[in-house]
Design an enzyme around this catalytic site. Structure first.
Site, PDB file in Angstrom:
ATOM      1  NE  ARG A 277      -3.236   2.482   2.903  1.00 56.01           N
ATOM      2  CZ  ARG A 277      -2.761   3.354   3.780  1.00 56.01           C
ATOM      3  NH1 ARG A 277      -1.642   3.071   4.457  1.00 56.01           N
ATOM      4  NH2 ARG A 277      -3.357   4.511   4.009  1.00 56.01           N
ATOM      5  CB  SER A 292      -7.972   3.196   3.140  1.00 50.28           C
ATOM      6  OG  SER A 292      -9.111   2.574   2.568  1.00 50.28           O
ATOM      7  CD  GLN A 364     -14.246   6.317   2.863  1.00 52.99           C
ATOM      8  OE1 GLN A 364     -13.455   7.079   2.299  1.00 52.99           O
ATOM      9  NE2 GLN A 364     -13.865   5.173   3.399  1.00 52.99           N
ATOM     10  CB  SER A 385     -18.006  -3.296  10.187  1.00 51.63           C
ATOM     11  OG  SER A 385     -17.882  -2.142  10.984  1.00 51.63           O
ATOM     12  N   GLY A 410     -10.379  -4.960  13.137  1.00 53.47           N
ATOM     13  CA  GLY A 410      -9.888  -4.086  14.194  1.00 53.47           C
ATOM     14  C   GLY A 410      -8.740  -3.209  13.736  1.00 53.47           C
ATOM     15  CB  ILE A 412      -2.923  -1.577  11.944  1.00 56.70           C
ATOM     16  CG1 ILE A 412      -3.743  -1.934  10.702  1.00 56.70           C
ATOM     17  CG2 ILE A 412      -1.483  -2.064  11.793  1.00 56.70           C
ATOM     18  CD1 ILE A 412      -3.169  -1.368   9.420  1.00 56.70           C
ATOM     19  CG  HIS A 438     -24.326 -21.958  13.855  1.00 60.11           C
ATOM     20  ND1 HIS A 438     -23.670 -22.701  12.895  1.00 60.11           N
ATOM     21  CD2 HIS A 438     -23.835 -22.388  15.047  1.00 60.11           C
ATOM     22  CE1 HIS A 438     -22.820 -23.531  13.464  1.00 60.11           C
ATOM     23  NE2 HIS A 438     -22.909 -23.369  14.779  1.00 60.11           N
ATOM     24  CG  ASP A 442     -20.344 -25.943   8.223  1.00 56.88           C
ATOM     25  OD1 ASP A 442     -19.299 -25.305   7.969  1.00 56.88           O
ATOM     26  OD2 ASP A 442     -20.811 -26.789   7.443  1.00 56.88           O
TER      27      ASP A 442
END
Length: 468
Positions: A277, A292, A364, A385, A410, A412, A438, A442
């Site tokens: 990147r 990004s 955005q 997300s 999450g 970095i 579920h 599975d």
């Protein structure tokens, strides 16, 4: 107007009087704008997507204003997006049926318009819905013959406090109204003065004869000082109805929690992707696009969905049929001033990483100004997300029906890890949390998909073999 009964000899005099009244109305009255006009009730038509009510965000007209076809009447907010309502008629606004922040119902009158000519329009055709205006148009509002410059956030603040922007003197560049101008005006209007901090009076203990031992014991057992003035708090609870995106979230999440969720978490080493990147970012910026990590996440997810299409499906309400979606319309959760919204990038499976980045930039920008259309917010088949943009590490994402899977990435973190030679190295690590329905997915399927997605990101050169 009352009927006039005259003889034939007085008819010419009556015509002269009427002509004078029309051309020179009495002082304090407005000239006739529509002659022999017809009052039409301008109803709010069906916006689609099953929407039955909207919130009136702003009026662009007031009673007595003249409007032409395609002039903006008002802006409304549904649980999907903002919509600008425009006029179908040439005429005069005679009545506004709602105030700002009121709930307007589909099929009910929005405004009354007096018009003398109705061109190719039946009374049932009431409104024109146009895409939301651009950001530049949204921040300029025609008020009392001049343009008032204010950002959407400032306009919302003024609206929430029932303040007319035309009454505010802007202190920003080119007379732009700032948030501080609204707060200053509100303080002057209400006479609000911040109370001074209470002074603390400490009552000292009465003097007495002390020996060295009693003085030392007194220091250990001395009670805290007593405050003579209690702290005063004047705040009040505020209750307001749920509307817009918040109301939509209640409906969606209530349906989502009926789904039995299966959770799966893992960590991904982003070191190689971070280097890639870094090399590609200047190239993207030269083309006017901010690059990004999210485009890589979306493309890797799409390539994984090609191998595990059940994750890009939907289940009917009776749980009897599965529909495998051909398009990969991957949603991205956004935190905005209006609340949580989830626009989606359409057809990720046939887009390049650069094209995905450009589309993300567009979504955005529109999301930050509340200008996303219904097409951007509907039709999603899978969601990813990025909670790391706020600072989270782990999450337990909730599936958005009718989708069957969702992921949350999450932040970095730079952490120590062992390389292939057993040496401790500095690695850039993210954590991903998956949730799946579920009933049809599975744990093994979710795990294999996650491992494939992870392999693409940890070794981005491997994506070139299947990249489209």
């Amino acid at each position: 107007m009352y009927p006039l009964h005259t003889s034939d000899g007085d008819s010419s005099l009556v015509m002269v009087v009427l002509k004078i009244q029309l051309e020179y109305p009495p002082s304090g009255t407005a000239p006739f704008e529509v002659v022999n006009g017809k009052i039409l009730q301008f109803k709010l038509s069906d916006i689609g997507e099953g929407i039955t009510e909207v919130t009136v965000k702003d009026w662009y007209v007031k009673e007595g204003d003249s409007v032409s076809q395609f002039d903006s009447i008002c802006e409304v907010q549904s649980d999907k997006a903002s919509v600008t309502i425009t006029s179908r008629y040439d005429g005069v606004i005679r009545k506004l049926h709602y105030n700002v922040d009121d709930i307007a119902l589909v099929g009910k009158p929005l405004v009354d318009i007096e018009t003398d000519v109705v061109k190719d329009v039946t009374p049932e055709e009431d409104v024109v819905e146009t895409p939301a205006v651009s950001h530049e148009e949204h921040t300029h509002q025609e008020i009392k013959g001049h343009k008032t410059l204010a950002t959407p956030a400032v306009r919302r603040l003024a609206m929430e406090n029932n303040i007319k922007l035309s009454e505010i003197v802007g202190t920003g560049r080119d007379g732009r109204i700032l948030k501080e101008d609204i707060l200053s005006f509100l303080a002057k209007q209400t006479g609000a003065i911040l109370p001074p901090s209470p002074q603390l009076e400490i009552i000292p203990p009465p003097p007495k004869a002390e020996t060295p031992k009693t003085a030392e014991r007194e220091k250990l057992t001395r009670t805290p000082a007593v405050l003579t003035k209690p702290t005063v708090f004047t705040g009040k609870d505020v209750t307001e109805p749920l509307k817009g995106f918040h109301k939509a979230m209640v409906k969606t999440m209530s349906a989502a929690l009926k789904i039995p969720h299966f959770g799966y978490c893992d960590e991904v080493d982003m070191t190689k992707l971070a280097e890639l990147r870094k090399d590609l970012k200047p190239i993207a910026e030269a083309r006017g696009v901010s690059l990004s990590f999210m485009p890589f996440f979306l493309k890797a997810a799409s390539m994984g969905l090609l191998q595990y299409p059940i994750l890009n499906s939907s289940l009917d309400e009776a749980c009897q049929n599965i529909t495998y979606k051909a398009s990969h319309n991957i949603g991205i959760a956004m935190d905005t001033q209006q609340g949580l919204i989830v626009p989606n990038v359409k057809n990720v499976q046939v887009r390049s990483i650069f094209e995905i980045a450009a589309e993300l930039n567009r979504l955005q920008i529109l999301g930050s100004t509340g200008q996303l259309g219904a097409g951007d917010l509907t039709g999603g088949t899978f969601t990813l997300s990025n909670i790391g943009s706020i600072g989270g590490t782990y999450a337990k994402p909730v599936i958005l029906p009718p989708e069957v899977a969702i992921g949350a990435v999450g932040k970095i973190q730079v952490l120590p890890r062992f390389d292939a030679k057993g040496q401790v190295v500095k690695a850039q690590i993210i954590n991903v949390s998956w949730s799946a329905d579920h009933r049809i997915i599975d744990g093994a399927t979710m795990s294999r998909f996650s491992n494939l997605w992870k392999s693409y990101l940890e070794n981005p050169s491997s994506m070139l073999m299947d990249l489209k």
